[in-house]
Motif scaffolding. Structure first.
Motif, short mmCIF file in Angstrom:
data_model
loop_
_atom_site.label_atom_id
_atom_site.label_comp_id
_atom_site.label_asym_id
_atom_site.label_seq_id
_atom_site.Cartn_x
_atom_site.Cartn_y
_atom_site.Cartn_z
N GLN A 166 0.82 -1.22 0.00
CA GLN A 166 0.00 0.00 0.00
C GLN A 166 0.86 1.27 0.00
O GLN A 166 0.44 2.28 -0.56
N PHE A 167 2.03 1.22 0.65
CA PHE A 167 2.88 2.42 0.71
C PHE A 167 4.24 2.13 0.10
O PHE A 167 4.83 1.08 0.33
N GLN A 168 4.73 3.09 -0.67
CA GLN A 168 6.03 2.94 -1.35
C GLN A 168 7.19 3.00 -0.35
O GLN A 168 8.14 2.25 -0.45
N LYS A 169 7.06 3.95 0.59
CA LYS A 169 8.16 4.21 1.53
C LYS A 169 7.60 4.32 2.94
O LYS A 169 6.43 4.72 3.11
N PRO A 170 8.43 4.04 3.97
CA PRO A 170 7.96 4.20 5.35
C PRO A 170 7.37 5.58 5.61
O PRO A 170 6.33 5.69 6.28
N GLU A 171 8.00 6.62 5.07
CA GLU A 171 7.49 7.97 5.36
C GLU A 171 6.10 8.21 4.74
O GLU A 171 5.34 9.02 5.25
N ASP A 172 5.79 7.47 3.69
CA ASP A 172 4.44 7.59 3.12
C ASP A 172 3.39 7.03 4.09
O ASP A 172 2.29 7.58 4.23
N ALA A 173 3.73 5.93 4.75
CA ALA A 173 2.81 5.33 5.73
C ALA A 173 2.63 6.26 6.92
O ALA A 173 1.51 6.43 7.43
N ILE A 174 3.73 6.87 7.36
CA ILE A 174 3.67 7.80 8.50
C ILE A 174 2.79 9.00 8.15
O ILE A 174 1.91 9.40 8.91
N LYS A 175 3.02 9.54 6.96
CA LYS A 175 2.25 10.70 6.51
C LYS A 175 0.75 10.36 6.41
O LYS A 175 -0.11 11.15 6.81
N TYR A 176 0.47 9.20 5.90
CA TYR A 176 -0.92 8.76 5.74
C TYR A 176 -1.63 8.66 7.09
O TYR A 176 -2.73 9.19 7.26
N ARG A 177 -1.02 7.97 8.03
CA ARG A 177 -1.73 7.78 9.32
C ARG A 177 -1.88 9.09 10.07
O ARG A 177 -2.89 9.33 10.73
N LYS A 178 -0.86 9.97 9.96
CA LYS A 178 -0.96 11.27 10.62
C LYS A 178 -2.06 12.12 9.98
O LYS A 178 -2.82 12.79 10.68
N ALA A 179 -2.14 12.08 8.68
CA ALA A 179 -3.19 12.83 7.97
C ALA A 179 -4.57 12.32 8.38
O ALA A 179 -5.48 13.11 8.66
N ALA A 180 -4.72 11.01 8.44
CA ALA A 180 -6.01 10.42 8.82
C ALA A 180 -6.39 10.85 10.23
O ALA A 180 -7.54 11.23 10.50
N MET A 181 -5.42 10.83 11.15
CA MET A 181 -5.71 11.24 12.53
C MET A 181 -6.03 12.74 12.61
O MET A 181 -6.89 13.15 13.39
N THR A 182 -5.33 13.54 11.82
CA THR A 182 -5.58 14.98 11.82
C THR A 182 -7.01 15.28 11.37
O THR A 182 -7.72 16.08 12.00
N VAL A 183 -7.43 14.64 10.31
CA VAL A 183 -8.79 14.88 9.80
C VAL A 183 -9.82 14.34 10.80
O VAL A 183 -10.83 14.99 11.08
N MET A 184 -9.53 13.17 11.37
CA MET A 184 -10.44 12.60 12.38
C MET A 184 -10.58 13.56 13.55
O MET A 184 -11.69 13.83 14.03
N SER A 185 -9.47 14.11 14.02
CA SER A 185 -9.48 15.04 15.15
C SER A 185 -10.29 16.30 14.84
O SER A 185 -11.00 16.83 15.71
N ALA A 186 -10.20 16.79 13.61
CA ALA A 186 -10.96 17.99 13.22
C ALA A 186 -12.46 17.73 13.36
O ALA A 186 -13.19 18.57 13.90
N HIS A 187 -12.91 16.59 12.90
CA HIS A 187 -14.35 16.29 12.96
C HIS A 187 -14.79 15.92 14.37
O HIS A 187 -15.89 16.26 14.79
N PHE A 188 -13.92 15.24 15.10
CA PHE A 188 -14.21 14.92 16.50
C PHE A 188 -14.31 16.22 17.30
O PHE A 188 -15.21 16.37 18.15
N GLY A 189 -13.43 17.16 17.00
CA GLY A 189 -13.43 18.43 17.71
C GLY A 189 -14.69 19.24 17.50
O GLY A 189 -15.12 19.98 18.39
N ARG A 190 -15.31 19.11 16.33
CA ARG A 190 -16.57 19.84 16.09
C ARG A 190 -17.68 19.32 17.00
O ARG A 190 -18.52 20.08 17.46
N ILE A 191 -17.64 18.03 17.27
CA ILE A 191 -18.62 17.46 18.21
C ILE A 191 -18.26 17.91 19.63
O ILE A 191 -19.13 18.25 20.42
N GLY A 192 -16.96 17.94 19.92
CA GLY A 192 -16.50 18.35 21.25
C GLY A 192 -16.92 19.77 21.58
O GLY A 192 -17.30 20.06 22.73
N ALA A 193 -16.88 20.65 20.59
CA ALA A 193 -17.28 22.04 20.82
C ALA A 193 -18.75 22.11 21.25
O ALA A 193 -19.11 22.89 22.13
#
Ligand code: ASC
Length: 128
Positions: A1-28
Protein backbone atom coordinates in the motif's frame (compact mmCIF):
# COMPACT_ATOMS: atom_id res chain seq x y z
CA UNK A 1 0.00 0.00 0.00
CA UNK A 2 2.88 2.42 0.71
CA UNK A 3 6.03 2.94 -1.35
CA UNK A 4 8.16 4.21 1.53
CA UNK A 5 7.96 4.20 5.35
CA UNK A 6 7.49 7.97 5.36
CA UNK A 7 4.44 7.59 3.12
CA UNK A 8 2.81 5.33 5.73
CA UNK A 9 3.67 7.80 8.50
CA UNK A 10 2.25 10.70 6.51
CA UNK A 11 -0.92 8.76 5.74
CA UNK A 12 -1.73 7.78 9.32
CA UNK A 13 -0.96 11.27 10.62
CA UNK A 14 -3.19 12.83 7.97
CA UNK A 15 -6.01 10.42 8.82
CA UNK A 16 -5.71 11.24 12.53
CA UNK A 17 -5.58 14.98 11.82
CA UNK A 18 -8.79 14.88 9.80
CA UNK A 19 -10.44 12.60 12.38
CA UNK A 20 -9.48 15.04 15.15
CA UNK A 21 -10.96 17.99 13.22
CA UNK A 22 -14.35 16.29 12.96
CA UNK A 23 -14.21 14.92 16.50
CA UNK A 24 -13.43 18.43 17.71
CA UNK A 25 -16.57 19.84 16.09
CA UNK A 26 -18.62 17.46 18.21
CA UNK A 27 -16.50 18.35 21.25
CA UNK A 28 -17.28 22.04 20.82
CA UNK A 29 -20.98 21.21 21.05
CA UNK A 30 -20.51 18.75 23.91
CA UNK A 31 -18.72 21.41 25.95
CA UNK A 32 -21.16 24.19 25.05
CA UNK A 33 -18.58 26.22 23.10
CA UNK A 34 -20.75 25.83 20.03
CA UNK A 35 -24.55 25.59 19.89
CA UNK A 36 -25.86 22.04 19.58
CA UNK A 37 -26.94 21.20 16.06
CA UNK A 38 -28.07 17.59 15.82
CA UNK A 39 -27.42 17.37 12.09
CA UNK A 40 -23.88 18.73 12.43
CA UNK A 41 -23.21 16.30 15.27
CA UNK A 42 -24.57 13.38 13.24
CA UNK A 43 -22.61 14.26 10.10
CA UNK A 44 -19.37 14.76 11.99
CA UNK A 45 -19.80 11.59 14.05
CA UNK A 46 -20.43 9.59 10.88
CA UNK A 47 -17.20 10.99 9.43
CA UNK A 48 -15.29 10.14 12.60
CA UNK A 49 -16.64 6.59 12.48
CA UNK A 50 -15.45 6.16 8.90
CA UNK A 51 -12.13 7.91 9.53
CA UNK A 52 -11.44 5.73 12.59
CA UNK A 53 -10.88 2.80 10.25
CA UNK A 54 -8.09 4.49 8.31
CA UNK A 55 -4.99 5.24 10.41
CA UNK A 56 -4.08 1.68 11.35
CA UNK A 57 -3.07 0.60 7.85
CA UNK A 58 -0.25 3.11 8.24
CA UNK A 59 1.34 1.36 11.23
CA UNK A 60 3.48 -0.93 9.13
CA UNK A 61 6.64 -2.38 10.70
CA UNK A 62 9.69 -0.16 10.43
CA UNK A 63 7.75 3.09 10.73
CA UNK A 64 8.80 4.02 14.27
CA UNK A 65 11.55 6.29 12.96
CA UNK A 66 11.37 9.67 11.29
CA UNK A 67 8.64 12.26 11.73
CA UNK A 68 6.57 10.25 14.13
CA UNK A 69 5.75 9.97 17.80
CA UNK A 70 4.85 6.30 17.40
CA UNK A 71 6.42 4.19 20.16
CA UNK A 72 8.02 0.80 19.44
CA UNK A 73 5.40 -0.75 21.77
CA UNK A 74 2.99 -0.55 18.82
CA UNK A 75 4.92 -3.43 17.27
CA UNK A 76 6.20 -5.21 20.38
CA UNK A 77 2.75 -5.24 22.01
CA UNK A 78 0.64 -5.58 18.91
CA UNK A 79 -2.29 -7.35 20.55
CA UNK A 80 -2.60 -4.55 23.09
CA UNK A 81 -2.30 -1.90 20.37
CA UNK A 82 -4.93 -3.59 18.22
CA UNK A 83 -7.24 -3.89 21.23
CA UNK A 84 -6.83 -0.16 21.93
CA UNK A 85 -7.57 0.66 18.29
CA UNK A 86 -10.67 -1.55 18.31
CA UNK A 87 -11.82 -0.02 21.59
CA UNK A 88 -11.63 3.45 20.00
CA UNK A 89 -13.46 2.26 16.88
CA UNK A 90 -16.21 0.80 19.07
CA UNK A 91 -16.57 4.00 21.06
CA UNK A 92 -16.78 6.22 17.99
CA UNK A 93 -19.39 3.86 16.52
CA UNK A 94 -21.37 4.39 19.73
CA UNK A 95 -20.88 8.14 19.33
CA UNK A 96 -22.29 7.96 15.81
CA UNK A 97 -25.28 6.01 17.12
CA UNK A 98 -25.78 8.53 19.92
CA UNK A 99 -25.59 11.43 17.46
CA UNK A 100 -28.35 9.82 15.37
CA UNK A 101 -30.71 10.08 18.35
CA UNK A 102 -30.27 13.86 18.39
CA UNK A 103 -29.98 13.81 22.18
CA UNK A 104 -27.25 16.13 23.47
CA UNK A 105 -26.77 14.29 26.77
CA UNK A 106 -26.21 11.01 24.91
CA UNK A 107 -23.73 12.75 22.62
CA UNK A 108 -21.88 14.20 25.61
CA UNK A 109 -21.57 10.81 27.30
CA UNK A 110 -20.45 9.03 24.15
CA UNK A 111 -18.05 11.85 23.28
CA UNK A 112 -16.40 11.54 26.69
CA UNK A 113 -15.94 7.79 26.34
CA UNK A 114 -14.60 8.14 22.80
CA UNK A 115 -12.12 10.82 23.90
CA UNK A 116 -10.95 8.56 26.72
CA UNK A 117 -10.28 5.79 24.21
CA UNK A 118 -8.18 8.19 22.07
CA UNK A 119 -6.24 9.26 25.13
CA UNK A 120 -5.68 5.74 26.47
CA UNK A 121 -4.01 4.66 23.23
CA UNK A 122 -1.95 7.85 23.03
CA UNK A 123 -0.80 7.41 26.65
CA UNK A 124 0.51 3.92 25.93
CA UNK A 125 1.70 4.14 22.35
CA UNK A 126 2.61 7.75 21.58
CA UNK A 127 5.62 9.75 22.75
CA UNK A 128 5.00 12.63 25.21
C1 ASC B 1 -9.00 14.97 20.06
C2 ASC B 1 -7.67 14.69 19.71
C3 ASC B 1 -7.23 13.70 20.52
C4 ASC B 1 -8.32 13.29 21.43
C5 ASC B 1 -7.90 13.35 22.85
C6 ASC B 1 -9.03 13.02 23.77
O1 ASC B 1 -9.72 15.78 19.52
O2 ASC B 1 -6.95 15.25 18.76
O3 ASC B 1 -6.06 13.15 20.53
O4 ASC B 1 -9.39 14.18 21.13
O5 ASC B 1 -7.41 14.62 23.15
O6 ASC B 1 -8.59 13.03 25.10
Amino acid sequence: QFQKPEDAIKYRKAAMTVMSAHFGRIGAMASGKAPFDAKVAMDNAALVETLSKLPFAGFVPGTDKGETRALPAIWTEQAKFNAAAEKMQGEVAKLAAAAKTGNLDSVKTAFGAAGQSCKACHDDFRKE
